[in-house]
Scaffold this motif. Structure first.
Motif, short mmCIF file in Angstrom:
data_model
loop_
_atom_site.label_atom_id
_atom_site.label_comp_id
_atom_site.label_asym_id
_atom_site.label_seq_id
_atom_site.Cartn_x
_atom_site.Cartn_y
_atom_site.Cartn_z
N CYS A 110 0.83 -1.21 0.00
CA CYS A 110 0.00 0.00 0.00
C CYS A 110 0.86 1.26 0.00
O CYS A 110 0.59 2.21 -0.74
N CYS B 51 3.95 1.54 -1.08
CA CYS B 51 4.61 1.65 -2.38
C CYS B 51 3.64 2.18 -3.44
O CYS B 51 4.02 3.02 -4.27
N CYS B 52 2.40 1.71 -3.43
CA CYS B 52 1.40 2.20 -4.38
C CYS B 52 1.12 3.68 -4.16
O CYS B 52 1.02 4.45 -5.13
N CYS B 53 1.00 4.09 -2.92
CA CYS B 53 0.75 5.52 -2.63
C CYS B 53 1.93 6.37 -3.10
O CYS B 53 1.72 7.43 -3.70
N PHE C 246 4.07 5.65 -5.45
CA PHE C 246 4.07 5.63 -6.92
C PHE C 246 3.04 6.61 -7.47
O PHE C 246 3.32 7.38 -8.39
N CYS C 247 1.83 6.58 -6.92
CA CYS C 247 0.77 7.47 -7.40
C CYS C 247 1.12 8.94 -7.15
O CYS C 247 0.89 9.79 -8.02
N CYS C 248 1.67 9.25 -5.99
CA CYS C 248 2.05 10.63 -5.68
C CYS C 248 3.15 11.12 -6.62
O CYS C 248 3.09 12.25 -7.13
N ARG D 175 3.81 9.99 -9.60
CA ARG D 175 3.22 10.11 -10.94
C ARG D 175 2.41 11.40 -11.07
O ARG D 175 2.51 12.11 -12.07
N ARG D 176 1.60 11.69 -10.06
CA ARG D 176 0.79 12.91 -10.07
C ARG D 176 1.68 14.15 -10.08
O ARG D 176 1.44 15.10 -10.80
N ARG D 177 2.73 14.15 -9.26
CA ARG D 177 3.64 15.29 -9.20
C ARG D 177 4.35 15.47 -10.53
O ARG D 177 4.51 16.58 -11.01
N ARG D 178 4.74 14.37 -11.15
CA ARG D 178 5.42 14.46 -12.44
C ARG D 178 4.47 15.01 -13.51
O ARG D 178 4.86 15.82 -14.34
N LYS D 179 3.21 14.57 -13.46
CA LYS D 179 2.23 15.06 -14.42
C LYS D 179 2.05 16.57 -14.26
O LYS D 179 1.99 17.31 -15.25
#
Length: 174
Positions: free
Chosen positions: A102, A104-106, A108-110, A112-116
């Motif tokens: 969980c 690691c998923c959080c 990864f999502c954060c 990814r969102r920051r990079r976007k």
């Protein structure tokens, strides 16, 4: 050398006698508290027949189950059966693994969102820079046009020339 061999043989005999004494002492104990506190994990207590027995060498989960249920015996304490500890440890490990997944998923999502967001910000800055360059070029072009029109008017060429002029210059506007 003969002296060392005798000392080693004496040590082996002492250890065998000590292990036999422990086994005899384990079988003499009848309550859980005295059995589990006696030499820490050497003995296990079986509540089915209220006996204390010697653990086999090597494992807490590998013992003689002739009179004791595998699911209900106590080693080192009298609160939770030993297989209960095994289940608690397995559940704890599983819980830690799920929590790690969980987290690691959080992460990864954060990321990814920051990079976007970073890419979008970079695109906005790029578009703004391109618009600034385009405005600067159009301003320079307008300034050049004003300057050239002044020259044409001064020297009588192009659109400002009178009809008697011999030049056939025509401005090509886009």
């Amino acid at each position: 050398m003969d002296h060392c061999a005798r000392a080693g043989a004496g040590l082996v005999i002492f250890l065998m006698c000590f292990a036999t004494a422990l086994a005899q002492n384990c079988t003499q104990l009848t309550n859980c508290a005295s059995c589990t506190s006696f030499t820490q994990t050497t003995c296990y207590y079986c509540p089915d027949d209220n006996t204390c027995k010697q653990l086999t060498a090597g494992s807490v989960f590998n013992f003689n189950t002739q009179s004791c249920s595998k699911l209900r015996y106590f080693v080192g304490q009298c609160t939770v059966p030993t297989y209960g500890f095994a289940i608690i440890i397995a559940a704890g490990i599983l819980l830690v693994l799920v929590m790690c997944v969980c987290v690691c998923c959080c992460i990864f999502c954060c990321v990814r969102r920051r990079r976007k967001r970073y890419i979008q910000l970079e695109q906005v800055q790029y578009d703004k820079g391109r618009a600034d360059i385009k405005d600067k070029h159009s301003k320079k072009k307008a300034d050049r046009k004003v300057k050239y029109d002044e020259y044409r008017q001064k020297w009588g060429t192009g659109a400002f020339a009178d009809n008697t002029s011999s030049t056939n210059y025509v401005r090509m506007n886009k």
